[in-house]
Write a protein that holds these residues in place. Structure first.
Motif, mmCIF file in Angstrom:
data_model
loop_
_atom_site.group_PDB
_atom_site.id
_atom_site.type_symbol
_atom_site.label_atom_id
_atom_site.label_comp_id
_atom_site.label_asym_id
_atom_site.label_seq_id
_atom_site.Cartn_x
_atom_site.Cartn_y
_atom_site.Cartn_z
ATOM 1 N N ALA A 156 10.746 -11.232 22.880
ATOM 2 C CA ALA A 156 11.937 -10.851 23.642
ATOM 3 C C ALA A 156 12.868 -9.977 22.808
ATOM 4 N N THR A 157 13.038 -10.306 21.513
ATOM 5 C CA THR A 157 13.907 -9.473 20.673
ATOM 6 C C THR A 157 13.324 -8.086 20.484
ATOM 7 N N LYS A 158 12.014 -7.993 20.372
ATOM 8 C CA LYS A 158 11.382 -6.691 20.163
ATOM 9 C C LYS A 158 11.448 -5.825 21.424
ATOM 10 N N ALA A 159 11.382 -6.471 22.590
ATOM 11 C CA ALA A 159 11.627 -5.720 23.831
ATOM 12 C C ALA A 159 13.069 -5.237 23.868
ATOM 13 N N GLY A 160 13.985 -6.099 23.441
ATOM 14 C CA GLY A 160 15.404 -5.739 23.437
ATOM 15 C C GLY A 160 15.703 -4.555 22.542
ATOM 16 N N VAL A 161 15.152 -4.539 21.326
ATOM 17 C CA VAL A 161 15.466 -3.435 20.411
ATOM 18 C C VAL A 161 14.812 -2.137 20.868
ATOM 19 N N ALA A 162 13.654 -2.238 21.530
ATOM 20 C CA ALA A 162 13.028 -1.033 22.069
ATOM 21 C C ALA A 162 13.934 -0.397 23.124
ATOM 22 N N HIS A 163 14.491 -1.223 24.015
ATOM 23 C CA HIS A 163 15.390 -0.710 25.043
ATOM 24 C C HIS A 163 16.687 -0.186 24.424
ATOM 25 N N LEU A 164 17.138 -0.842 23.365
ATOM 26 C CA LEU A 164 18.337 -0.378 22.667
ATOM 27 C C LEU A 164 18.132 1.043 22.152
ATOM 28 N N ALA A 165 17.009 1.271 21.493
ATOM 29 C CA ALA A 165 16.720 2.596 20.942
ATOM 30 C C ALA A 165 16.510 3.620 22.048
ATOM 31 N N GLU A 166 15.851 3.208 23.133
ATOM 32 C CA GLU A 166 15.653 4.143 24.240
ATOM 33 C C GLU A 166 16.989 4.521 24.882
ATOM 34 N N GLY A 167 17.909 3.574 24.941
ATOM 35 C CA GLY A 167 19.248 3.884 25.444
ATOM 36 C C GLY A 167 19.963 4.880 24.559
ATOM 37 N N LEU A 168 19.799 4.723 23.242
ATOM 38 C CA LEU A 168 20.385 5.685 22.309
ATOM 39 C C LEU A 168 19.773 7.066 22.531
ATOM 40 N N ARG A 169 18.446 7.095 22.727
ATOM 41 C CA ARG A 169 17.793 8.386 22.982
ATOM 42 C C ARG A 169 18.373 9.048 24.230
ATOM 43 N N ALA A 170 18.586 8.244 25.274
ATOM 44 C CA ALA A 170 19.151 8.793 26.512
ATOM 45 C C ALA A 170 20.534 9.388 26.270
ATOM 46 N N ASP A 171 21.317 8.723 25.431
ATOM 47 C CA ASP A 171 22.652 9.238 25.091
ATOM 48 C C ASP A 171 22.588 10.566 24.347
ATOM 49 N N LEU A 172 21.528 10.739 23.545
ATOM 50 C CA LEU A 172 21.477 11.871 22.623
ATOM 51 C C LEU A 172 20.546 12.986 23.083
ATOM 52 N N LEU A 173 20.014 12.881 24.302
ATOM 53 C CA LEU A 173 19.149 13.946 24.816
ATOM 54 C C LEU A 173 19.864 15.292 24.761
ATOM 55 N N PRO A 176 20.369 17.653 18.438
ATOM 56 C CA PRO A 176 19.382 17.719 17.352
ATOM 57 C C PRO A 176 19.001 16.347 16.783
ATOM 58 N N ILE A 177 19.509 15.257 17.370
ATOM 59 C CA ILE A 177 19.197 13.905 16.880
ATOM 60 C C ILE A 177 18.020 13.341 17.674
ATOM 61 N N LYS A 178 16.946 12.950 16.971
ATOM 62 C CA LYS A 178 15.746 12.430 17.601
ATOM 63 C C LYS A 178 15.680 10.907 17.445
ATOM 64 N N VAL A 179 15.021 10.246 18.387
ATOM 65 C CA VAL A 179 14.866 8.786 18.359
ATOM 66 C C VAL A 179 13.407 8.442 18.596
ATOM 67 N N THR A 180 12.862 7.594 17.719
ATOM 68 C CA THR A 180 11.483 7.125 17.817
ATOM 69 C C THR A 180 11.462 5.610 17.937
#
Length: 249
Positions: A156-173, A176-180
């Motif tokens: 559950a925590t690993k699903a949570g952090v994946a969504h956290l990072a994907e949310g950051l990516r959405a903010d930064l689309l 020049p900042i990339k998210v993996t």
């Protein structure tokens, strides 16, 4: 091109091996973990092999949220810029829900999710100020599906952090900042030695981290690593009936 890479959870396992492999590729390192003595030993090892590299180390407990911001900011001041943040620190303890070991699941949750949130906030502040860089979240293939037994809270925590990072990516689309987001399978480490999963699927630390480093260097949006067998297994884990999916892990 040489980069400055900050890695948390770098005192052993995947974090330490990432440091070795990134140094071999010509990158400078900012390494953080709770065990400062291990970090100092790793620094000495890397500099002996690559004397032209720069390696700085700092003690960090990611559940001390003020310290997270202090350490990240301190590294940024040391180097002038941090090109890549790798949020890798984590904990693998846990127990089936409702079996009287809430403390273990809470500790894993506080470390893996709230600790990762603090790291993400601290890294994102610096990346936004710089206007460039690369953020890497180390999740897990266990994030693909709710799982039973000792790994329920961990997954559950690993699903949570994946969504956290994907949310950051959405903010930064569009910036020049990339998210993996990385979804490692069973890679030999201290964590897999305690929770081995399917032993037939475990790859060596060196081979597993080589796949992680390759995906990071390519700045992929997301990657299951090693690609074989974890890309098809990750898909199967997500889409198979639960009675079958639970057997994969």
């Amino acid at each position: 091109m040489s980069k400055t890479i900050l890695i948390t959870g770098a005192s052993s396992g995947l974090g330490a091996e990432m440091a070795r492999q990134f140094a071999a590729k010509g990158h400078d390192l900012a390494l953080a973990a709770r065990r400062l003595d291990n970090l100092e030993a790793l620094k000495a090892e890397i500099l002996a092999a690559h004397p032209d590299r720069r390696v700085e180390v700092r003690a960090l407990d990611v559940t001390d949220h003020d310290q997270v911001f202090e350490v990240f900011r301190g590294f940024a001041e040391d180097f002038g810029t941090i090109d890549r943040f790798v949020v890798n620190a984590g904990l693998g303890k846990g127990a089936p829900l409702g079996t009287g070991r809430f403390y273990a699941n809470r500790q894993t949750s506080e470390t893996n999710f709230i600790g990762a949130l603090a790291q993400t906030e601290a890294a994102a502040e610096i990346l936004r100020e710089q206007g460039h860089g690369h953020f890497v979240m180390v999740s897990s293939v266990s994030a693909m599906r709710g799982l039973p037994g000792n790994v329920t809270a961990y997954a559950a925590t690993k699903a949570g952090v994946a969504h956290l990072a994907e949310g950051l990516r959405a903010d930064l689309l569009g910036t020049p900042i990339k998210v993996t987001v990385l979804y490692p399978g069973f890679i030999e480490s201290e964590m897999t030695s305690r929770n081995p999963g399917n032993k037939m699927l475990i790859v060596s630390t060196e081979d597993g981290v080589r796949a992680m480093v390759s995906a990071i260097e390519k700045e992929k949006a997301s990657a299951a690593v090693p690609q074989w067998p974890w890309e098809p297994l990750g898909f199967a884990l997500k889409h198979l009936p639960l009675t079958l999916a639970r057997r994969l892990m």
